[in-house]
Design a protein around this motif. Structure first.
Motif, mmCIF file in Angstrom:
data_model
loop_
_atom_site.group_PDB
_atom_site.id
_atom_site.type_symbol
_atom_site.label_atom_id
_atom_site.label_comp_id
_atom_site.label_asym_id
_atom_site.label_seq_id
_atom_site.Cartn_x
_atom_site.Cartn_y
_atom_site.Cartn_z
ATOM 1 N N CYS A 59 -0.715 3.936 -7.933
ATOM 2 C CA CYS A 59 -0.456 2.762 -7.089
ATOM 3 C C CYS A 59 -0.774 1.505 -7.901
ATOM 4 O O CYS A 59 -1.891 1.390 -8.439
ATOM 5 C CB CYS A 59 -1.331 2.821 -5.845
ATOM 6 S SG CYS A 59 -1.272 1.295 -4.880
ATOM 7 N N CYS A 85 0.842 -1.202 0.000
ATOM 8 C CA CYS A 85 0.000 0.000 0.000
ATOM 9 C C CYS A 85 0.875 1.249 0.000
ATOM 10 O O CYS A 85 1.734 1.412 0.857
ATOM 11 C CB CYS A 85 -0.912 -0.003 1.226
ATOM 12 S SG CYS A 85 -1.912 1.482 1.353
ATOM 13 N N CYS A 144 -8.145 7.437 -2.339
ATOM 14 C CA CYS A 144 -8.251 6.323 -3.291
ATOM 15 C C CYS A 144 -9.712 5.990 -3.557
ATOM 16 O O CYS A 144 -10.101 5.722 -4.705
ATOM 17 C CB CYS A 144 -7.507 5.104 -2.749
ATOM 18 S SG CYS A 144 -5.756 5.436 -2.460
ATOM 19 N N CYS A 189 -6.737 -3.753 -4.983
ATOM 20 C CA CYS A 189 -7.306 -2.859 -3.961
ATOM 21 C C CYS A 189 -8.548 -2.160 -4.510
ATOM 22 O O CYS A 189 -8.456 -1.359 -5.454
ATOM 23 C CB CYS A 189 -6.260 -1.830 -3.537
ATOM 24 S SG CYS A 189 -6.845 -0.740 -2.223
HETATM 25 S S1 SF4 Z 1 -4.985 2.084 -4.000
HETATM 26 FE FE1 SF4 Z 1 -4.639 3.402 -2.198
HETATM 27 S S2 SF4 Z 1 -5.357 2.208 -0.432
HETATM 28 FE FE2 SF4 Z 1 -5.121 0.803 -2.148
HETATM 29 S S3 SF4 Z 1 -3.071 -0.069 -1.919
HETATM 30 FE FE3 SF4 Z 1 -2.864 1.697 -3.298
HETATM 31 S S4 SF4 Z 1 -2.404 3.453 -1.968
HETATM 32 FE FE4 SF4 Z 1 -3.144 1.785 -0.617
#
Ligand code: SF4
Length: 377
Positions: free
Chosen positions: A328, A313, A352, A335
């Motif tokens: 990410c 994360c 997010c 996620c």
């Molecule tokens: S999308 Fe956001 S909450 Fe999910 S793993 Fe990536 S940083 Fe973390």
């Protein structure tokens, strides 16, 4: 609806956007501090109305998101105890710790309850004298007064079966940490209006002066946010760095003195770890010595629990505006809101979750609201 509809007026929105285009001569990077503001920006597509070069990056103002995994793990351990009724706000029940979340504990028989107010936890403690009622207090200066009031009342009433697992955090120290970070690129802040409704905005004056950064107290509706951006950009263009209030219908310079008094009575300022960011000096609220008997960590001996953040994360980078959620690798795949890896995908204020709801997988309603906000009257 009064105080909502007029602050979503499309014609005025476009006038503000036009004024912003007129005054902007250079690129500027601004941060909206609060997750509620981030959701409004995504929901109404406000970033798409900004002139080229004005970039809004999203800040750490989601209290659920910044609660460290270690505290979540302590919450899981407490909630699993048979004598405990464990209570918190709804978002907290789904935030993943190292080994699942509070709903998992509830599914296995733990007495975990979702409440809307810490005062409801106090009521549970009055009704169930044979049980230990623990309230997981999470939030910025906005929710801290209600938690303080609950602890204060527990002491006055002599309720010995009520305690607090505290995770309250403070905004100004987090802004200071962001400004001192070597990779900081934020040149102006939209401060969170509801925090300032409680604390006023005098705490921001030394920050603006020392770091030569404009800070504009900003609300949560489209016009509030564009007005905050406009005031911030006007300061930057003029070389000013002051604290201004664009949310005068809710925020006074001094804030809410009554709320500040009960916070000062019950809490003391302590260092606090922020999830994905690390320790920030003087950024948390712990119970003052007179209220130490209500500290759940001490009462239940939780000091030995330590945890590591998930390496998958990247919430630390998201919460400091270094990357957007879509950068990410787990976003939208491993996620999602249904199966979150990190808190920013869970919380109703999480960045997010905002991108997931309004940008990558926009619903028909979200698209229609954004189109309405953009449509000239
Ligand atoms: S999308 Fe956001 S909450 Fe999910 S793993 Fe990536 S940083 Fe973390």
């Amino acid at each position: 609806m009064k105080y909502v509809d007029e602050f979503r007026d499309a014609a005025t929105t476009h006038k503000l956007a036009a004024e912003l285009r007129r005054v902007t001569t250079r690129p500027w990077t601004l941060m909206e501090v609060c997750g509620g503001q981030t959701h409004a920006i995504m929901r109404f597509g406000l970033d798409e109305l900004l002139p080229p070069g004005i970039e809004l990056v999203h800040g750490p103002g989601c209290p659920v998101c910044v609660t460290p995994v270690e505290l979540i793990d302590k919450a899981l351990a407490l909630a699993a105890r048979p004598e405990v009724i464990f209570c918190s706000f709804g978002d907290m029940l789904r935030v993943p710790g190292s080994q699942g979340d509070l709903l998992d504990v509830k599914a296995k028989g733990g007495d975990v309850r979702m409440l809307y107010s810490p005062l409801d936890a106090l009521q549970l403690a009055r009704r169930h004298r044979d049980r230990e009622v623990v309230f997981f207090g999470v939030g910025f200066e906005t929710t801290a007064p209600a938690t303080a009031l609950a602890v204060h009342r527990a002491r006055v009433e002599g309720l010995t079966n009520f305690s607090l697992l505290g995770a309250h955090v403070l905004v100004p120290p987090a802004l200071r940490a962001l400004l001192e970070a070597p990779d900081n690129r934020v040149q102006g802040f939209l401060a969170a209006g509801h925090v300032c409704a409680v604390m006023g905005f005098r705490e921001y004056l030394p920050l603006a002066r020392r770091y030569r950064v404009p800070i504009v107290v900003t609300g949560f509706e489209p016009l509030d946010i564009l007005q905050g951006v406009l005031m911030c950009v006007c300061q930057l263009e003029a070389g000013r760095h002051e604290v201004e209030n664009a949310y005068t219908r809710s925020v006074q310079y001094e804030g809410n003195r009554g709320a500040q008094r009960v916070m000062a009575e019950v809490f003391r300022v302590v260092p606090r770890a922020w999830r994905g960011i690390g320790a920030i000096a003087e950024s948390g609220l712990g119970l003052s010595p007179a209220y130490a008997a209500f500290d759940a960590e001490q009462r239940f001996g939780l000091g030995a629990i330590t945890s590591e953040e998930s390496p998958d994360c990247r919430s630390g980078q998201v919460l400091t505006g270094v990357i957007e959620p879509t950068a990410c690798p787990a976003f939208g795949g491993r996620c999602t809101p249904e199966a979150p890896l990190g808190a920013p995908m869970v919380s109703s204020e999480g960045t997010c979750a905002a991108y997931y709801s309004y940008r990558r997988f926009g619903t028909a309603r979200a698209e229609s609201e954004r189109a309405n906000a953009r449509r000239p009257a």
